[in-house]
Write an enzyme that holds these catalytic residues in place. Structure first.
Site, PDB file in Angstrom:
ATOM      1  N   HIS A 316       0.850  -1.181   0.000  1.00 19.93           N
ATOM      2  CA  HIS A 316       0.000   0.000   0.000  1.00 19.93           C
ATOM      3  C   HIS A 316       0.887   1.232   0.000  1.00 19.93           C
ATOM      4  CE1 HIS A 316      -3.083   2.883   1.139  1.00 19.93           C
ATOM      5  NE2 HIS A 316      -3.957   1.981   0.733  1.00 19.93           N
ATOM      6  N   ASP A 374      -8.068  -5.260   0.184  1.00 18.07           N
ATOM      7  CA  ASP A 374      -8.590  -6.009  -0.964  1.00 18.07           C
ATOM      8  C   ASP A 374      -8.278  -7.491  -0.891  1.00 18.07           C
ATOM      9  OD1 ASP A 374      -9.690  -3.842  -2.391  1.00 18.07           O
ATOM     10  OD2 ASP A 374      -7.655  -3.173  -2.776  1.00 18.07           O
TER      11      ASP A 374
HETATM   12  N1  ACO Z   1       4.203  -7.663  -4.875  1.00 20.78           N
HETATM   13  C1  ACO Z   1       5.541  -7.659  -5.055  1.00 20.78           C
HETATM   14  N2  ACO Z   1       6.305  -6.563  -4.908  1.00 20.78           N
HETATM   15  C2  ACO Z   1       5.719  -5.422  -4.581  1.00 20.78           C
HETATM   16  C3  ACO Z   1       4.319  -5.335  -4.374  1.00 20.78           C
HETATM   17  C4  ACO Z   1       3.547  -6.508  -4.531  1.00 20.78           C
HETATM   18  N3  ACO Z   1       2.227  -6.493  -4.346  1.00 20.78           N
HETATM   19  N4  ACO Z   1       3.979  -4.075  -4.057  1.00 20.78           N
HETATM   20  C5  ACO Z   1       5.123  -3.369  -4.059  1.00 20.78           C
HETATM   21  N5  ACO Z   1       6.177  -4.183  -4.369  1.00 20.78           N
HETATM   22  C6  ACO Z   1       7.596  -3.783  -4.415  1.00 20.78           C
HETATM   23  C7  ACO Z   1       7.905  -2.979  -5.671  1.00 20.78           C
HETATM   24  O1  ACO Z   1       8.341  -3.800  -6.726  1.00 20.78           O
HETATM   25  C8  ACO Z   1       8.971  -2.042  -5.175  1.00 20.78           C
HETATM   26  O2  ACO Z   1      10.198  -2.739  -5.147  1.00 20.78           O
HETATM   27  P1  ACO Z   1      11.594  -1.949  -5.405  1.00 20.78           P
HETATM   28  O3  ACO Z   1      11.697  -0.926  -4.312  1.00 20.78           O
HETATM   29  O4  ACO Z   1      12.614  -3.033  -5.307  1.00 20.78           O
HETATM   30  O5  ACO Z   1      11.462  -1.335  -6.760  1.00 20.78           O
HETATM   31  C9  ACO Z   1       8.591  -1.762  -3.724  1.00 20.78           C
HETATM   32  O6  ACO Z   1       7.815  -2.902  -3.300  1.00 20.78           O
HETATM   33  C10 ACO Z   1       7.759  -0.487  -3.542  1.00 20.78           C
HETATM   34  O7  ACO Z   1       6.653  -0.554  -4.427  1.00 20.78           O
HETATM   35  P2  ACO Z   1       6.054   0.700  -5.199  1.00 20.78           P
HETATM   36  O8  ACO Z   1       5.340   0.239  -6.410  1.00 20.78           O
HETATM   37  O9  ACO Z   1       7.132   1.736  -5.383  1.00 20.78           O
HETATM   38  O10 ACO Z   1       5.034   1.241  -4.116  1.00 20.78           O
HETATM   39  P3  ACO Z   1       3.796   2.173  -4.400  1.00 20.78           P
HETATM   40  O11 ACO Z   1       3.507   2.862  -3.126  1.00 20.78           O
HETATM   41  O12 ACO Z   1       4.027   3.020  -5.607  1.00 20.78           O
HETATM   42  O13 ACO Z   1       2.642   1.132  -4.794  1.00 20.78           O
HETATM   43  C11 ACO Z   1       0.793  -0.341  -4.656  1.00 20.78           C
HETATM   44  C12 ACO Z   1       1.645   0.732  -3.936  1.00 20.78           C
HETATM   45  C13 ACO Z   1       0.351   0.206  -6.039  1.00 20.78           C
HETATM   46  C14 ACO Z   1      -0.456  -0.621  -3.845  1.00 20.78           C
HETATM   47  C15 ACO Z   1       1.641  -1.632  -4.841  1.00 20.78           C
HETATM   48  O14 ACO Z   1       2.034  -2.118  -3.558  1.00 20.78           O
HETATM   49  C16 ACO Z   1       0.898  -2.709  -5.626  1.00 20.78           C
HETATM   50  O15 ACO Z   1       0.944  -2.687  -6.864  1.00 20.78           O
HETATM   51  N6  ACO Z   1       0.206  -3.661  -4.913  1.00 20.78           N
HETATM   52  C17 ACO Z   1      -0.585  -4.678  -5.584  1.00 20.78           C
HETATM   53  C18 ACO Z   1      -1.917  -4.087  -6.040  1.00 20.78           C
HETATM   54  C19 ACO Z   1      -2.861  -3.828  -4.859  1.00 20.78           C
HETATM   55  O16 ACO Z   1      -3.062  -4.686  -3.997  1.00 20.78           O
HETATM   56  N7  ACO Z   1      -3.492  -2.634  -4.879  1.00 20.78           N
HETATM   57  C20 ACO Z   1      -4.479  -2.274  -3.856  1.00 20.78           C
HETATM   58  C21 ACO Z   1      -4.037  -1.051  -3.088  1.00 20.78           C
HETATM   59  S1  ACO Z   1      -5.137  -0.755  -1.775  1.00 20.78           S
HETATM   60  C22 ACO Z   1      -6.465   0.012  -2.427  1.00 20.78           C
HETATM   61  O17 ACO Z   1      -6.446   0.664  -3.452  1.00 20.78           O
HETATM   62  C23 ACO Z   1      -7.681  -0.117  -1.671  1.00 20.78           C
END
Ligand code: ACO
Length: 445
Positions: A316, A374
């Site tokens: 998140h 979620d």
């Molecule tokens: N699985 C694997 N790796 C992940 C995940 C995941 N679900 N989420 C983040 N990471 C990793 C990224 O690859 C990144 O790695 P790095 O630093 O080595 O490049 C690091 O964790 C940080 O991730 P970001 O994408 O920079 O974090 P951001 O805050 O931009 O994204 C998000 C947050 C979009 C929710 C992301 O965690 C994601 O895509 N999760 C899966 C989708 C999801 O569950 N969305 C629901 C959000 S809650 C809602 O809207 C109610």
């Protein structure tokens, strides 16, 4: 934890030095009642002729708000000061709607009046039935939601004057009341059953389940455990401060657009898998994993930088601790499965094992990736018999009150301006135009 009320600049400042010119700039520091201090950069461009650069807005506060507070490090979520787990346990969705809209918990009379006021608007204009019929039967229900909610502005002209507080409130009630009706109609249209009109003697969640699952041929009794679980899911999703869809609603509304158009924009933003679409994506992912024995392969893929696959329902932007909503839903999930007598739900087994493995894995621990709301809501919806493609629609139903509360707050804010970010331009500098007949044939490499 509380500090003095916001708005007034504190005497504290932030000094920024331009090392090119040696000039220093004093930026006022603003203090909210809770949360990090805010450096006021409103005059930054006028003073320095530089923009700040923050794609994804990770360090940018876009507005002042009194509605929802999140402390992502501690896993805290408050609606108007009330903790989310307390509301989920002791309140109900219409009370939470009142709280978000008006800022206070209602008295019993106020609650009754509010519920009557909302239920007055549950039906849709009959002409909208024909609008539905213009969609293909296999349309994604989120596509239908974006279209139908946007189309409400063509039907309810008497609540689109955004300068009139009464119009704004009527539009807010209409949106809260009509969203479940539209969502259930989208479902009925897909499966080819007649639309079911709302029943105002039922509560918000009961009425939605009734419109979704009843038909004219049989008597339908709402399962109270499912209605309670749905009510709780609605509470948990009702608002979440300046997330992508809420910011979209505010940005659309900042130009003076009508509330129905703004909420349609919010629905479009919610649809994406990185936001509200994640609950649908979680179910699709669990189905794709298919068996507990396949989990390690998927976890390996999620950790591979060269593989775009991510574990849906994990991570998140704001929560770097357990999502407090996920904690409540984990419990609700087991209650629903027990009440329905679901013992062997393979997808739940996969979910539980996936959660266990991920929470013990260094990759997820070091990046603070916890299950989000979620992760569990999808499993509950599936157990209730709600089709996967409707999961995000339910999120939109719940979030509508948050969107309208935030939209109203923005319109009432005297410092509100049209939202207009700037950019760092990386394209071509000015070029000389060559007329078509003088241009040579392009050589493809
Ligand atoms: N699985 C694997 N790796 C992940 C995940 C995941 N679900 N989420 C983040 N990471 C990793 C990224 O690859 C990144 O790695 P790095 O630093 O080595 O490049 C690091 O964790 C940080 O991730 P970001 O994408 O920079 O974090 P951001 O805050 O931009 O994204 C998000 C947050 C979009 C929710 C992301 O965690 C994601 O895509 N999760 C899966 C989708 C999801 O569950 N969305 C629901 C959000 S809650 C809602 O809207 C109610």
């Amino acid at each position: 934890m509380s500090k003095k009320p916001s708005k007034e600049a504190s005497r504290e400042t932030f000094t920024l030095t331009d090392n090119r010119s040696g000039k220093s700039y004093e930026l006022p520091v603003l203090k909210g009642t809770m949360g990090p201090d805010v450096v006021d950069v409103r005059k930054f461009y006028a003073d320095t002729k530089c923009f700040t650069f923050d794609p994804g807005y990770t360090s940018t506060g876009s507005c002042e708000s009194k509605i929802t507070f999140i402390d992502g490090e501690k896993g805290v979520l408050l609606y108007r000061g009330y903790p989310i787990d307390v509301l989920a346990e002791q309140s109900d969705f219409t009370e939470v709607c009142y709280l978000l809209l008006y800022g206070e918990l209602p008295s019993p009379e106020q609650k009754q009046k509010f519920e009557t006021g909302v239920s007055f608007h549950t039906m849709l204009h009959e002409q909208l039935n024909y609008f539905f019929r213009g969609f293909r039967r296999d349309s994604h229900p989120m596509a239908v939601m974006v279209g139908v909610v946007g189309a409400l502005s063509a039907f309810y002209h008497d609540s689109t004057d955004i300068t009139d507080p009464k119009h704004r409130m009527v539009a807010s009630y209409r949106l809260i009341a009509k969203m479940p009706t539209i969502a259930a109609m989208a479902h009925k249209y897909t499966i080819g059953q007649p639309f079911v009109y709302p029943r105002n003697d039922l509560n918000y969640a009961e009425n939605f389940l009734y419109m979704m699952f009843s038909n004219p041929c049989e008597e339908f009794v709402v399962n109270p455990v499912l209605a309670k679980a749905l009510d709780r899911i609605l509470i948990l999703h009702a608002d979440h401060e300046q997330n992508a869809s809420t910011s979209t609603v505010r940005l659309a509304g900042s130009s003076g657009a009508n509330p129905f158009a703004c909420i349609a924009a919010g629905i479009a933003s919610l649809w994406g898998p990185a936001h509200g679409g994640a609950n649908e994506a979680v179910l699709n992912m669990l189905t794709e994993i298919g068996d507990v024995k396949n989990i390690p392969d998927f976890v390996k893929r999620a950790k591979d930088k060269n593989d775009p696959f991510r574990l849906m329902g994990f991570g998140h932007r704001v929560y770097k601790n357990f999502d407090p909503r996920a904690r409540v839903l984990e419990k609700t999930c087991h209650e629903v499965l027990d009440s329905l007598g679901i013992k062997d739900e393979p997808l739940l087994d996969i979910a539980v094992e996936l959660e266990r493995i991920a929470l013990e894995d260094d990759y997820f621990i070091s990046k603070k990736l916890y299950p989000n709301v979620d992760f569990y809501s999808g499993i509950i919806f599936k157990a209730m018999g709600i089709p996967t493609s409707l999961f995000t629609v339910l999120f939109a139903v719940a979030r509508t009150v948050g969107w309208v509360a935030q939209w109203n707050e923005m319109i009432e804010d005297p410092s509100q301006k049209i939202g207009r970010p700037r950019q760092m331009f990386m394209g071509a500098t000015e070029r000389k135009y060559t007329p078509l007949h003088k241009r040579g044939r392009a050589v493809s490499s």
